[in-house]
Design an enzyme around this catalytic site. Structure first.
Site, PDB file in Angstrom:
ATOM      1  N   GLU A  60       0.858  -1.186   0.000  1.00  0.00           N
ATOM      2  CA  GLU A  60       0.000   0.000   0.000  1.00  0.00           C
ATOM      3  C   GLU A  60       0.896   1.238   0.000  1.00  0.00           C
ATOM      4  O   GLU A  60       1.946   1.213   0.651  1.00  0.00           O
ATOM      5  CB  GLU A  60      -0.902   0.008   1.245  1.00  0.00           C
ATOM      6  CG  GLU A  60      -1.897  -1.151   1.235  1.00  0.00           C
ATOM      7  CD  GLU A  60      -2.850  -1.159   2.431  1.00  0.00           C
ATOM      8  OE1 GLU A  60      -2.868  -0.178   3.191  1.00  0.00           O
ATOM      9  OE2 GLU A  60      -3.567  -2.148   2.588  1.00  0.00           O
ATOM     10  N   HIS A 120      -7.903   1.279   1.493  1.00  0.00           N
ATOM     11  CA  HIS A 120      -7.851   0.998   2.939  1.00  0.00           C
ATOM     12  C   HIS A 120      -8.732   1.985   3.733  1.00  0.00           C
ATOM     13  O   HIS A 120      -8.249   2.678   4.627  1.00  0.00           O
ATOM     14  CB  HIS A 120      -6.401   1.019   3.439  1.00  0.00           C
ATOM     15  CG  HIS A 120      -6.209   0.221   4.705  1.00  0.00           C
ATOM     16  ND1 HIS A 120      -5.056  -0.468   4.988  1.00  0.00           N
ATOM     17  CD2 HIS A 120      -7.022   0.002   5.768  1.00  0.00           C
ATOM     18  CE1 HIS A 120      -5.179  -1.067   6.156  1.00  0.00           C
ATOM     19  NE2 HIS A 120      -6.362  -0.787   6.652  1.00  0.00           N
TER      20      HIS A 120
HETATM   21  P1  NAD Z   1     -10.761  -9.818  16.017  1.00  0.00           P
HETATM   22  O1  NAD Z   1      -9.482 -10.053  16.724  1.00  0.00           O
HETATM   23  O2  NAD Z   1     -11.947  -9.367  16.806  1.00  0.00           O
HETATM   24  O3  NAD Z   1     -11.179 -11.150  15.220  1.00  0.00           O
HETATM   25  C1  NAD Z   1     -10.288 -11.901  14.456  1.00  0.00           C
HETATM   26  C2  NAD Z   1     -10.791 -13.337  14.441  1.00  0.00           C
HETATM   27  O4  NAD Z   1      -9.983 -14.098  13.531  1.00  0.00           O
HETATM   28  C3  NAD Z   1     -10.668 -14.025  15.818  1.00  0.00           C
HETATM   29  O5  NAD Z   1     -11.905 -14.582  16.192  1.00  0.00           O
HETATM   30  C4  NAD Z   1      -9.608 -15.108  15.575  1.00  0.00           C
HETATM   31  O6  NAD Z   1      -9.807 -16.265  16.356  1.00  0.00           O
HETATM   32  C5  NAD Z   1      -9.804 -15.390  14.107  1.00  0.00           C
HETATM   33  N1  NAD Z   1      -8.680 -16.065  13.463  1.00  0.00           N
HETATM   34  C6  NAD Z   1      -7.358 -15.912  13.694  1.00  0.00           C
HETATM   35  N2  NAD Z   1      -6.642 -16.737  12.870  1.00  0.00           N
HETATM   36  C7  NAD Z   1      -7.553 -17.399  12.116  1.00  0.00           C
HETATM   37  C8  NAD Z   1      -7.452 -18.362  11.077  1.00  0.00           C
HETATM   38  N3  NAD Z   1      -6.260 -18.830  10.663  1.00  0.00           N
HETATM   39  N4  NAD Z   1      -8.581 -18.831  10.541  1.00  0.00           N
HETATM   40  C9  NAD Z   1      -9.802 -18.397  10.962  1.00  0.00           C
HETATM   41  N5  NAD Z   1      -9.960 -17.484  11.939  1.00  0.00           N
HETATM   42  C10 NAD Z   1      -8.854 -16.983  12.490  1.00  0.00           C
HETATM   43  O7  NAD Z   1     -10.423  -8.771  14.849  1.00  0.00           O
HETATM   44  P2  NAD Z   1     -11.412  -7.768  14.124  1.00  0.00           P
HETATM   45  O8  NAD Z   1     -11.489  -6.513  14.909  1.00  0.00           O
HETATM   46  O9  NAD Z   1     -12.640  -8.458  13.760  1.00  0.00           O
HETATM   47  O10 NAD Z   1     -10.531  -7.435  12.826  1.00  0.00           O
HETATM   48  C11 NAD Z   1     -10.360  -8.395  11.808  1.00  0.00           C
HETATM   49  C12 NAD Z   1      -9.343  -7.897  10.786  1.00  0.00           C
HETATM   50  O11 NAD Z   1      -9.780  -6.649  10.200  1.00  0.00           O
HETATM   51  C13 NAD Z   1      -7.945  -7.615  11.336  1.00  0.00           C
HETATM   52  O12 NAD Z   1      -6.979  -8.087  10.399  1.00  0.00           O
HETATM   53  C14 NAD Z   1      -7.873  -6.114  11.370  1.00  0.00           C
HETATM   54  O13 NAD Z   1      -6.552  -5.648  11.277  1.00  0.00           O
HETATM   55  C15 NAD Z   1      -8.688  -5.762  10.132  1.00  0.00           C
HETATM   56  N6  NAD Z   1      -9.202  -4.401  10.087  1.00  0.00           N
HETATM   57  C16 NAD Z   1      -9.168  -3.731   8.906  1.00  0.00           C
HETATM   58  C17 NAD Z   1      -9.682  -2.447   8.823  1.00  0.00           C
HETATM   59  C18 NAD Z   1      -9.669  -1.696   7.525  1.00  0.00           C
HETATM   60  O14 NAD Z   1      -9.501  -0.501   7.545  1.00  0.00           O
HETATM   61  N7  NAD Z   1      -9.884  -2.361   6.399  1.00  0.00           N
HETATM   62  C19 NAD Z   1     -10.199  -1.818   9.961  1.00  0.00           C
HETATM   63  C20 NAD Z   1     -10.255  -2.533  11.150  1.00  0.00           C
HETATM   64  C21 NAD Z   1      -9.749  -3.820  11.197  1.00  0.00           C
END
Ligand code: NAD
Length: 310
Positions: free
Chosen positions: A264, A282
């Site tokens: 990015e 993003h």
């Molecule tokens: P979270 O920690 O609440 O949930 C993540 C889930 O993924 C957990 O339940 C975990 O057990 C599960 N997990 C981990 N490894 C796994 C695997 N190999 N297979 C299946 N499940 C698995 O996180 P969240 O707040 O829901 O965020 C999720 C993602 O979104 C993160 O990568 C975060 O960085 C990203 N995010 C992106 C933006 C954006 O601007 N696009 C904004 C916020 C968050």
């Protein structure tokens, strides 16, 4: 009771954070344009350092943070804070994990609706003088299968929103899925392979770890329905972008929407050549509401830590 700790805010954040901190007696230096060199010079004067996305707090900076007790990220991931260095200095690192869940889930919903009706393609065509009415026969989301990979904050919020559109929800996580939530949305639990094979839409909500790097690779893509569409708003690197490009170009996958990329800014990304792909810069957490919620959460967490409550 007020506190007299000093706070350095290094990025632009919602003003509500300043207000919460100052109302509790903290001395806030709001420096949203501060440079890395200036941070290195000043960081030793502060008890609390706050960043959003622009600033990366490196090992070199954190080693100089002799008075620092808390580093806070007004956002979800902690990719831009050297957490090992912080741990060595006994600095607590906090984030606002819940702040963006609705913003990201709504973005995914928008992606699904756009992929189903090809609205971005229709828009591009009109701008180029083409009226694609006959070509743009879409599909509806109602009754389709949505596979959610990772049922944390965002995955669960998406499940609830998609259920309201009468989609069928399939879920996979490495930890046990909350039973109450599963019941509420009628979630079908599945292993990853079954989810990928059965879903019309697949949305990724896992963190980027060694175990999730290229979780969706050429082999996994080859098992999905030819009409399936995949959405990634989690982190670049969870999908192998070269394999995704080949799968869509060869007609083995229906389309994709990506908000996050391995590199990015994703300017010049070859996925932009493909019509049935939507790319955004993003913007998952980029809503007024999410920024304000994250600032509120961080403000409250800092005060609670100083009070010794958490
Ligand atoms: P979270 O920690 O609440 O949930 C993540 C889930 O993924 C957990 O339940 C975990 O057990 C599960 N997990 C981990 N490894 C796994 C695997 N190999 N297979 C299946 N499940 C698995 O996180 P969240 O707040 O829901 O965020 C999720 C993602 O979104 C993160 O990568 C975060 O960085 C990203 N995010 C992106 C933006 C954006 O601007 N696009 C904004 C916020 C968050």
């Amino acid at each position: 009771m007020g506190f007299d700790d000093s706070v350095l805010i290094c990025d632009e954040v919602d003003p509500v954070l300043n207000k919460i901190l100052e109302d509790n007696g903290l001395k806030v230096s709001y420096e949203p344009k501060i440079t890395p060199d200036q941070i290195k010079e000043k960081i030793s004067n502060f008890n609390i350092v706050i960043v959003r996305s622009r600033t990366t707090l490196t090992k070199e900076m954190i080693e100089k943070a002799d008075k620092c007790k808390i580093i806070a990220r007004v956002g979800v991931g902690l990719d831009n804070v050297d957490q090992v260095a912080a741990k060595e200095k006994n600095i607590r690192v906090i984030n606002a994990a819940e702040g963006a869940m609705n913003a990201v889930a709504e973005l995914v919903l928008g992606f699904m609706l756009s992929l189903a009706r090809q609205t971005t393609r229709g828009d591009r065509a009109i701008r180029n003088g083409q009226w694609l009415k006959n070509e743009l026969k879409g599909t509806e989301l109602r009754g389709k299968y949505l596979g959610i990979v990772g049922l944390g904050n965002i995955g669960k919020r998406l499940g609830r929103l998609a259920r309201a559109l009468n989609m069928n929800i399939i879920g996979y996580d490495v930890v046990p899925i909350d039973e109450e939530f599963a019941k509420e949305v009628g979630l079908m639990k599945a292993d990853l392979d079954t989810l990928l094979q059965s879903s019309d839409y697949i949305s990724l909500h896992v963190p980027l770890l060694d175990s999730t790097y290229h979780l969706i690779n050429a082999q996994k893509l080859s098992t999905m329905k030819k009409t399936a569409k995949i959405i990634n708003t989690s982190r670049g690197g969870v999908i192998d972008e070269d394999a995704l490009y080949e799968a869509i170009k060869s007609g083995n996958l229906g389309g994709a929407a990506l908000d996050v990329f391995e590199k990015e800014p994703a300017i010049g990304n070859k996925l932009a050549e493909l019509d049935n792909v939507i790319l955004t810069p993003h913007i998952g957490a980029q809503t007024k509401e999410a920024q304000s919620l994250a600032a509120n959460i961080i403000g409250e967490k800092i005060i609670q830590i100083l009070r010794g409550v958490i």
